[in-house]
Write an enzyme that holds these catalytic residues in place. Sequence first.
Site, PDB file in Angstrom:
ATOM      1  N   TYR A 195       0.823  -1.213   0.000  1.00 52.47           N
ATOM      2  CA  TYR A 195       0.000   0.000   0.000  1.00 52.47           C
ATOM      3  C   TYR A 195       0.854   1.259   0.000  1.00 52.47           C
ATOM      4  CZ  TYR A 195      -3.445   3.356   1.663  1.00 52.47           C
ATOM      5  OH  TYR A 195      -4.261   4.436   1.787  1.00 52.47           O
ATOM      6  N   GLN A 196       1.755   1.343   0.961  1.00 49.01           N
ATOM      7  CA  GLN A 196       2.524   2.571   1.164  1.00 49.01           C
ATOM      8  C   GLN A 196       3.450   2.845  -0.019  1.00 49.01           C
ATOM      9  OE1 GLN A 196       1.468   3.793   4.076  1.00 49.01           O
ATOM     10  NE2 GLN A 196       1.604   2.263   5.714  1.00 49.01           N
ATOM     11  N   ASP A 206      -0.306   7.242  10.106  1.00 51.23           N
ATOM     12  CA  ASP A 206       0.636   6.204  10.526  1.00 51.23           C
ATOM     13  C   ASP A 206       2.065   6.527  10.099  1.00 51.23           C
ATOM     14  OD1 ASP A 206       0.991   5.050   7.753  1.00 51.23           O
ATOM     15  OD2 ASP A 206      -1.124   4.581   8.030  1.00 51.23           O
ATOM     16  N   ASP A 224      -4.405   9.924   1.491  1.00 51.19           N
ATOM     17  CA  ASP A 224      -4.371   8.612   2.140  1.00 51.19           C
ATOM     18  C   ASP A 224      -5.421   8.643   3.250  1.00 51.19           C
ATOM     19  OD1 ASP A 224      -3.655   6.161   3.130  1.00 51.19           O
ATOM     20  OD2 ASP A 224      -1.853   6.887   4.149  1.00 51.19           O
ATOM     21  N   TYR A 261      -6.735  -6.256   2.821  1.00 49.44           N
ATOM     22  CA  TYR A 261      -7.832  -5.366   2.433  1.00 49.44           C
ATOM     23  C   TYR A 261      -8.953  -6.194   1.815  1.00 49.44           C
ATOM     24  CZ  TYR A 261      -5.372  -0.944   3.233  1.00 49.44           C
ATOM     25  OH  TYR A 261      -4.741   0.134   3.795  1.00 49.44           O
TER      26      TYR A 261
END
Lengths: 277, 277
Positions: free
Chosen positions: B67-68, B92, B161, B201
């Site tokens: 994801y990141q 985060d 995000d 997810y």
Amino acid sequence: MSSIENGWFREMNDQWPGYSVGLKIEKILFEGKSPYQDILVFQSSTFGNVLVLDGCIQCTERDECCYQEMIAHLPINCHPDPKQVLVVGGGDGGVVREVLRHPGVDKVTLCEIDEKVIEVCKMYLPNMAVSMSDPRCHVHVGDGVQFMKEHKNCFDIIITDAPDPIGENLWLDLPIVEQLLYGCRSLFPSTGYAFAGMPTYASGQIGFVMASTNPDVTFNEPLRVLSDEEIAEMGLKFYNSDLHRAAFVLPQFAKKVLYPAVNGDGGKKTAVHDADT
Amino acid sequence: MSSIENGWFREMNDQWPGYSVGLKIEKILFEGKSPYQDILVFQSSTFGNVLVLDGCIQCTERDECCYQEMIAHLPINCHPDPKQVLVVGGGDGGVVREVLRHPGVDKVTLCEIDEKVIEVCKMYLPNMAVSMSDPRCHVHVGDGVQFMKEHKNCFDIIITDAPDPIGENLWLDLPIVEQLLYGCRSLFPSTGYAFAGMPTYASGQIGFVMASTNPDVTFNEPLRVLSDEEIAEMGLKFYNSDLHRAAFVLPQFAKKVLYPAVNGDGGKKTAVHDADT
């Protein structure tokens, strides 16, 4: 380990401890035991009918197109003239259905050990199982390994669609995929690994290990490139030729393990094996 | 709707009814309520520490790299000279960490509305939150929309995000992705949609809607192609340049909906939005 509680099927397995996909059950359609495995079919609330063998989700009507199309069309479109195809396992008939979309295919043999799976799928997954009534399909009930021993060099393509779970995917089973791919490399001049997103499989992914006796096969570049019109005519929902190529492109962590020396391009290198064989 | 029962966290949501990802809990690390949302952090048995906001899994230590890295490096590698980057949400710190891997970036501003999320992540997700201590990172606690209104034309790239869940992915939310992409097309000369596999997810997938005011941007072809050596130096686990291109290649059912006329190549066509904004 999988369970049915409070109206949900929860898939749990030692192969992916601590992780579980759940599907809400609308109605249990079949629950039984064959000589080989536990068989469960339920109508889910949002994924259509679902086939579960020994506690592992095999297919749902909603996302089966991904699995069945990729496992069939990846190898078929890498073969110059696929006429005789063997499907080992796959008693739901979905892979046979996809193979038969290719007009060049003369005959598909389905070798499924568990007659009960065929019978149940004909009842509850008719859109997959219908393919087994096609005159080009020959269904053989028996052991796949034995059948292959007795029918060497009879098939242009062998697709192993054996039941979960053994080492499917990059996130959960990378060492198993690595071992399988290295094993294939020691036996075949051409190999490749592809994957696709599959919502109802553990970690949302299914992988495909491919191998050919033909050293000129390049799995990540289809020999037969399909136009949008051809794809529509064939009735494909998931597969297309760009996706074929993209399916071999790995995340860096997997590329480093599976292609340490060759720069991870998915590989040169048509028996085809689902990664879980 | 999500629940904790028998030692498992079960993610359930009206956005994807009848489907649930479950993670086994080793230990609850934090459970609380901020003015904005419910915050839960637990140590899972096989996916590391997990951040959950309002019942939705935001990230796990095991698969957060996907994801990141994708949400950061897809847009950054399409920009000729990204110096000032705004991250909206993402308390985060994981996206900031990825943005800072690019030596050309002078400053990242993180605009997170919920100070409690930042505080909790510093405690329990240190490998992500550590980025917020970088001298190039400026943390602003406040509303992202307001901040963007007050800082027009200050940033080369804006990465949204924002928290789940609103319409992320091809399997579960295709009409929402379609609506979002068409909205972007009416505002920006260049847009694109990419996706990647994300085990924790819903449906195992995360999508990214991208848009640029620059008509020459082609999102599916990175301007900056990274060698394996550069990727190793940057410390990337997931992203590589081939994967960048492949992330725009859609299954046929999605291509037909999102690119009905242009043959679904992911599109010509650098504000960046996570698909769930």
